[in-house]
Structure formats: structure tokens, C-alpha cells
Design an enzyme around this catalytic site. Structure first.
Site, PDB file in Angstrom:
ATOM      1  N   HIS A 106      33.760  40.985  45.882  1.00  0.00           N
ATOM      2  CA  HIS A 106      33.777  39.758  46.672  1.00  0.00           C
ATOM      3  C   HIS A 106      33.403  39.971  48.139  1.00  0.00           C
ATOM      4  CE1 HIS A 106      35.199  37.716  43.211  1.00  0.00           C
ATOM      5  NE2 HIS A 106      36.477  37.930  43.327  1.00  0.00           N
ATOM      6  N   HIS A 179      36.006  30.261  45.016  1.00  0.00           N
ATOM      7  CA  HIS A 179      37.017  30.896  44.174  1.00  0.00           C
ATOM      8  C   HIS A 179      38.261  30.018  44.031  1.00  0.00           C
ATOM      9  CE1 HIS A 179      39.101  34.064  42.147  1.00  0.00           C
ATOM     10  NE2 HIS A 179      38.215  34.994  42.469  1.00  0.00           N
ATOM     11  N   GLU A 316      33.831  30.421  38.557  1.00  0.00           N
ATOM     12  CA  GLU A 316      33.054  30.864  39.724  1.00  0.00           C
ATOM     13  C   GLU A 316      31.584  30.933  39.315  1.00  0.00           C
ATOM     14  OE1 GLU A 316      35.148  34.617  40.998  1.00  0.00           O
ATOM     15  OE2 GLU A 316      36.508  33.869  39.470  1.00  0.00           O
TER      16      GLU A 316
HETATM   17  C1  GLA Z   1      37.451  37.547  40.299  1.00  0.00           C
HETATM   18  C2  GLA Z   1      37.432  38.862  39.639  1.00  0.00           C
HETATM   19  C3  GLA Z   1      38.800  39.246  39.270  1.00  0.00           C
HETATM   20  C4  GLA Z   1      39.699  39.261  40.499  1.00  0.00           C
HETATM   21  C5  GLA Z   1      39.680  37.919  41.144  1.00  0.00           C
HETATM   22  C6  GLA Z   1      40.436  37.891  42.451  1.00  0.00           C
HETATM   23  O1  GLA Z   1      37.559  36.506  39.445  1.00  0.00           O
HETATM   24  O2  GLA Z   1      36.578  38.902  38.521  1.00  0.00           O
HETATM   25  O3  GLA Z   1      38.785  40.494  38.628  1.00  0.00           O
HETATM   26  O4  GLA Z   1      39.250  40.220  41.396  1.00  0.00           O
HETATM   27  O5  GLA Z   1      38.367  37.520  41.393  1.00  0.00           O
HETATM   28  O6  GLA Z   1      41.741  38.329  42.333  1.00  0.00           O
END
Ligand code: GLA
Length: 351
Positions: A106, A179, A316
Site C-alpha cells: 500500500h 480502502h 479495492e
Molecule cells: C489489503 C491487503 C491485506 C491487508 C489489508 C490492510 O486488503 O490485501 O492483506 O494488508 O489491505 O490491512
């Protein structure tokens, strides 16, 4: 339609963080913070005309400064994981910040979810909130000065449209998403296992045990990854299918069935109790469906809610995770001077 601006709090360096409240004539309301471009709350009506906040989050800025779950955040420069935080572009090897074991997640240590965005209001009939940020060359290891604009548009048909645009002065990679953790029964109502979900995808990308796509694309047919028709989230979430055990639930990217129309309806989710239904449309090729497997009750959310594992789901929309290292995936490269331009719409209704 209206937009109101209020002070949300101060950053440790004294800078002011604002919260913008977008409201439409049906009473739907979305609050967006200039810290992280975060969607802090989203109020929408249930089948009886009562309003529920359907996204997880914190009451105050402090929660967002401490939290590490990306609640509602604008994620960038690159959503999800890049293996070992490395990639090659124009024969040059880049090394990004690593913040998820040996991998980049991220956008790195200080991703777009942790920066202060500059807000402007575009006052036309739509009343648009635009957040802008200049990510400088080398930030978190990425090449190019990247100029990002994200528009938040709340429409009278109860859609929240997110319009992502970016340009760079050097070839780079980019993958922006939001997110939000949704719970259509209300943010504090417990697990989402009874929600029904549809993901318009015949295929998904297979992960290794560190949640990194290996490059393999597999048919969902006959697997617990098949959400082509509305299916309870909990139906197979405890299956011993290896992909599910790797993710401790769903934490995978689906290869969206696209159509000729630029915006495809890619997912639907419903809470039958409130009757609140969410339809997701996007121009992106993939969606990460994540069932909040890392929530563990340690986050005290809005109204003192305690958020536990599987108390929400995320959709997402994005390029595939690790796509820069998988040559068979759609390329996330943004060439110097070209424009990154993607839209995602979250449309709310009742059943
Ligand atoms: C995304 C990732 C997860 C986790 C979340 C945040 O969806 O795929 O593995 O890192 O973000 O906690």
C-alpha cells in the site's frame, strides 16, 4: 447537494486537517478527511428510511494517526503488495520501502493514506471535492514527480464516484484505490458473514502464502472463490482450500470480466437485514476482495465500536497486486507525460 468544511484536527507538525461533508438531497452523507484522503463515514438509508454509517473508521484524527488498518484510506502510489519491494522499469532496478515483511504494501511506510492532501471545491452542479497531492521523485523509492488529483462526487442517485487522475515527469508505476471497509448492516454491527456478495469475475490471481500473486490466473469454477452469483460471504470462508488458508479468509484479487462499456459493474453486496445494497462499477481490471482478516478487536472505532475479524469487507478496485513483476498481468506503468485516469463508483440502494 452541499459540501461543508470543518476542522478535523492538527497533525503533530501543527498543520490543519479538514473534514469535508458531502450531502445529497436524499440525506446521504459522506465525510472525507484531507489526511489520507480518507472516507471517515458514509451514511445511507436502509429500507425503512433510517440512516446507517456503513464504513468502519475512527471518531477523531488521532485514531487515523495511530491506526494501521487503512480504514477508508486513499491508497497509493501502489495498492497492495509488490514482492520484495523491487521492480524493473526501463532496465533500471528500483527498490521501494518495505513495510510488510520483505514486501512493499500500500505505497510503503508513508503511503498516500498518511499524507496531507490539498482540497479544492469545484463548484458546478455536482459540487465536487478534489484532493491533490504532489508525490516527489524518489518518495518511498518511486521514480518521477507524480501529480495526483482525486475527485469525490456524491450524486443524487446515491452514488459516490471516485475519479483518480495522475501524471508523472518520468516513467513510473501507479495503482490507486480506496480502502473502505464496508459493513452494510452498520459499521458496529459485527461480522459480515451473512452479507451476500457477487463478484463479476470468472478468474482470480493465485497467491503464494505471503499473499503475493504468483502470476497464475485460475478459474473460480468449482472453488470457494466463485462469487459469480450472489453468495453469503461466510458460505466457504472457513474452507480448507489452500488459497483461503493462505489468506486466513478472502484476501485476493479477482480478474474482472470487462465489457465494452468503460465502467463495468463488477460487484454487488447486500445486507438483507437493513436492505442496504452496494453496487460497484469501475474502469479497473481487478478488485481485491478482503474480509478484514487482520482486524483483531484492538481497534476502537467510531462510537466506541470494537472491530473484530470479518466485521467488514473491502472491494479495492485496482491493477493486480504485484502486476509490475508479472508480465502476463495488465501493466501498471504510467509513461512520462501520459495520464492515469480511472473511475470507481459505489452506488447505494435498498432492496
Ligand atoms: C489489503 C491487503 C491485506 C491487508 C489489508 C490492510 O486488503 O490485501 O492483506 O494488508 O489491505 O490491512
Amino acid at each position: 447537494m452541499s459540501i461543508e468544511k470543518n476542522l478535523f484536527g492538527l497533525l503533530p507538525n501543527g498543520k490543519e486537517v479538514y473534514i469535508y461533508t458531502l450531502k445529497n438531497n436524499n440525506g446521504m452523507e459522506v465525510k472525507v478527511s484531507t489526511y489520507g484522503g480518507t472516507i471517515v463515514s458514509l451514511l445511507t438509508s436502509d429500507k425503512n428510511g433510517e440512516f446507517h454509517d456503513v464504513v468502519l473508521g475512527y471518531d477523531s484524527l488521532e485514531g487515523y494517526l495511530k491506526g494501521d488498518k487503512y480504514f477508508g484510506a486513499l491508497v497509493g502510489r501502489f495498492a497492495n503488495r509488490i514482492q520484495y519491494g523491487t521492480f524493473k522499469l526501463n532496465d533500471k532496478e528500483y527498490k521501494l520501502a518495505t513495510n510488510n515483511g520483505p514486501n512493499h504494501l500500500h505505497g510503503g511506510i508513508k503511503g498516500f493514506d498518511k499524507v496531507l492532501w490539498n482540497a479544492t471545491l469545484i463548484e458546478d452542479k455536482n459540487n465536487i471535492l478534489q484532493l491533490s497531492y504532489l508525490s516527489v521523485d524518489g518518495e518511498e523509492g518511486y521514480p518521477g514527480n507524480l501529480n495526483v488529483n482525486v475527485k469525490y462526487i456524491l450524486t443524487e442517485d446515491n452514488s459516490l464516484e471516485l475519479h483518480y487522475e495522475a501524471t508523472s515527469d518520468k516513467d513510473t508505476i501507479i495503482n490507486l484505490t480506496n480502502h473502505s471497509y464496508f459493513n452494510l448492516c452498520g459499521h458496529s454491527s459485527g461480522d459480515v458473514l451473512n452479507h451476500k456478495i457477487m463478484i463479476n469475475a470468472d478468474k482470480f490471481t493465485v497467491n503464494d502464502k505471503y499473499s503475493i500473486p504468483t502470476g497464475e490466473i485460475r478459474n473460480v469454477d468449482g472453488t470457494p472463490m466463485d462469487f459469480r452469483t450472489l453468495t453469503p460471504i461466510g458460505a466457504n470462508i472457513n474452507s480448507d482450500y489452500e488459497q483461503i488458508t493462505f489468506g486466513n479468509g478472502y484476501d485476493h484479487n479477482w480478474v474482472l470480466n470487462t465489457t465494452d462499456s468503460p465502467l463495468t459493474k463488477v460487484a454487488k453486496a447486500i445486507c438483507e437485514h437493513t436492505g442496504i445494497s452496494l453496487d460497484v462499477y469501475t474502469t479497473q481490471p481487478g478488485v481485491q476482495f478482503y474480509t478484514a482478516n487482520f482486524l483483531d478487536g484492538s481497534d476502537i472505532g467510531k462510537d466506541n465500536a470494537i472491530y473484530n475479524m470479518r466485521n467488514a469487507f473491502c472491494l479495492e478496485t485496482q491493477y493486480f497486486p504485484n502486476s509490475i513483476n508479472c508480465s502476463n498481468f495488465k501493466s501498471p506503468i504510467l509513461k512520462a507525460g501520459e495520464k492515469y485516469d480511472h473511475k470507481t463508483i459505489y452506488k447505494f440502494s435498498t432492496i
